[in-house]
Design an enzyme around this catalytic site. Structure first.
Site, mmCIF file in Angstrom:
data_model
loop_
_atom_site.group_PDB
_atom_site.id
_atom_site.type_symbol
_atom_site.label_atom_id
_atom_site.label_comp_id
_atom_site.label_asym_id
_atom_site.label_seq_id
_atom_site.Cartn_x
_atom_site.Cartn_y
_atom_site.Cartn_z
ATOM 1 N NE ARG A 1 -4.325 -1.655 0.797
ATOM 2 C CZ ARG A 1 -5.570 -1.805 1.221
ATOM 3 N NH1 ARG A 1 -5.976 -1.205 2.306
ATOM 4 N NH2 ARG A 1 -6.420 -2.538 0.538
ATOM 5 C CD GLN B 1 -2.931 5.638 -3.640
ATOM 6 O OE1 GLN B 1 -3.279 6.421 -4.525
ATOM 7 N NE2 GLN B 1 -2.848 6.004 -2.367
ATOM 8 C CG ASP C 1 -4.777 -2.087 -3.390
ATOM 9 O OD1 ASP C 1 -5.159 -3.276 -3.309
ATOM 10 O OD2 ASP C 1 -4.640 -1.349 -2.405
ATOM 11 C CB SER D 1 -8.184 -0.460 -3.126
ATOM 12 O OG SER D 1 -7.348 -0.340 -2.000
ATOM 13 C CE1 TYR E 1 -4.910 -4.492 3.667
ATOM 14 C CE2 TYR E 1 -2.517 -4.336 3.821
ATOM 15 C CZ TYR E 1 -3.660 -4.553 3.077
ATOM 16 O OH TYR E 1 -3.559 -4.821 1.749
#
Length: 377
Positions: A125, A130, A133, A136, A233
């Protein structure tokens, strides 16, 4: 890999899996990099993508054996059975969600086959990753779908309604866990007109909850409120915090109509957030949707892919929530994969070169060996 990198897109074989790892949009973009793309016949049908759409985008559409013949990169949603991959080039990348900690034997089989398995769910992360990912992108859709399913199971309306026959009160929705899925659940429940509250073990989420127009529910002045784990997280809560949170949540749950639970810690069983005793205090007709159902669930008594009724409360949760939105979930997942491949594409060599912190984070096997540190311990 040779100068003309061959990319194979497989039809998913896991039960209930409706997504596909490339769309006509990403096929065109992959070809634009200089790769050739072969798609297994029927791969996109559940996501409303016909074989003709892939052909129009420039891909070859063929049976599995032809698709894999000499493939340098194999794209998937869920990790394909290594036994299916005969014909792929030596050292070929297999890029998918791998579930490596629950499936170590499969990882070993990739190594034995000389394949380089890349687990997309282990993407670090960091800012530049991003757009790659998958957790997500898929969680965003899961949070949305969770609220829609809960609304459908709920026997009443979400918004306040003023009618000639009287007023209908707004539903009260509570979101437990404010990561990507939780934030989307808050936003969706708000759009439907519910009164929304939310909680998380990370105090930093308080402002995010408020920014979406929901009420934050937090334990105050108890060690463990930060709850920030590695990589953004949520981490494990302290015992003191766990007790205080349980008391606060129990009182709040009893007044809720809709509850969405989203708490997951990668590589571990889902933490238990709601006990049977707490369910018994809730109003008959209430609904709980458990997004953690695939990893054992946040809710006592829940069963993945079933609607269970306990004490008059309906508990639901899917083993694969994004698969219930196949077109959008495929589009986002496919873009994640394209963004990953294109970020490391070397124009001179005509192939991607993965050699940095992202490679170290996601590479499971290489050169006939299992290489990921968490699988070697």
């Amino acid at each position: 890999m040779g100068s003309a990198t061959r990319i194979a897109v497989l039809r998913e074989r896991a039960s209930g899996e409706t997504r596909v790892s490339a769309t006509p949009e990403t096929v065109r973009k992959l070809i634009g990099l200089g790769a050739s793309v072969a798609v297994e016949a029927g791969a996109g049908l559940h996501a409303s993508i016909a074989d003709a759409d892939y052909l129009a985008a420039g891909a070859a559409v063929s049976p599995l054996a032809q698709v894999l013949d000499g493939a340098n990169i194999v794209l998937g949603i869920q990790a394909p059975d290594p036994a299916l991959l005969d014909g792929a080039a030596s050292g070929a990348w297999v890029v998918a969600a791998m579930d490596p900690f629950a499936q170590p034997s499969r990882v070993g089989a990739y190594a034995a086959a000389g394949l380089e398995a890349l687990a997309m769910e282990l993407m670090p992360r960091i800012t530049r990753a991003q757009s790659m990912d998958i957790l997500s992108s898929q969680s965003n859709l899961s949070g949305y779908k969770a609220v829609l399913v809960a609304a459908n199971l709920y026997g009443r309306a979400f918004p306040m309604m003023m009618t000639a026959a009287g007023t209908v009160s707004a539903a009260k929705a509570f979101v437990m866990g404010v990561g990507v899925a939780g934030l989307q659940a808050i936003a969706t429940a708000r759009r439907l007109g519910a009164q929304v509250s939310a909680t998380d073990v990370r105090s930093a989420t308080r402002e995010q909850i408020q920014s979406l127009g929901a009420k934050p529910i937090f334990v105050e002045n108890v060690r463990g409120i930060e709850g920030e784990g590695a990589g953004g997280y949520a981490g494990e809560m302290s015992e003191e915090y766990r007790r205080a949170q349980a008391e606060l949540v129990s009182a709040h749950l009893a007044r809720q109509d809709i509850v969405i639970t989203t708490a997951l810690i990668p590589g571990r069983a889902a933490p238990r957030l709601i006990s049977d005793a707490q369910i018994a205090t809730m109003k008959p007709g209430s609904v709980i949707f458990d997004l953690a159902a695939p990893q054992g669930g946040n809710v006592e008594g829940g069963v993945a892919d079933e609607v269970v009724e306990r004490h008059g409360v309906k508990i639901a949760g899917f083993s694969n929530t994004p698969a219930h939105l196949p077109a959008e979930a495929s589009a986002l997942f496919a873009r994640n994969l394209f963004n990953f491949v294109s970020a490391f594409w070397d124009k001179e060599q005509g192939k991607p070169i993965l050699d940095d912190e992202i490679g170290a984070a996601i590479r499971l096997t290489q050169g006939g060996r299992v290489v990921h540190p968490r699988l070697l311990g």
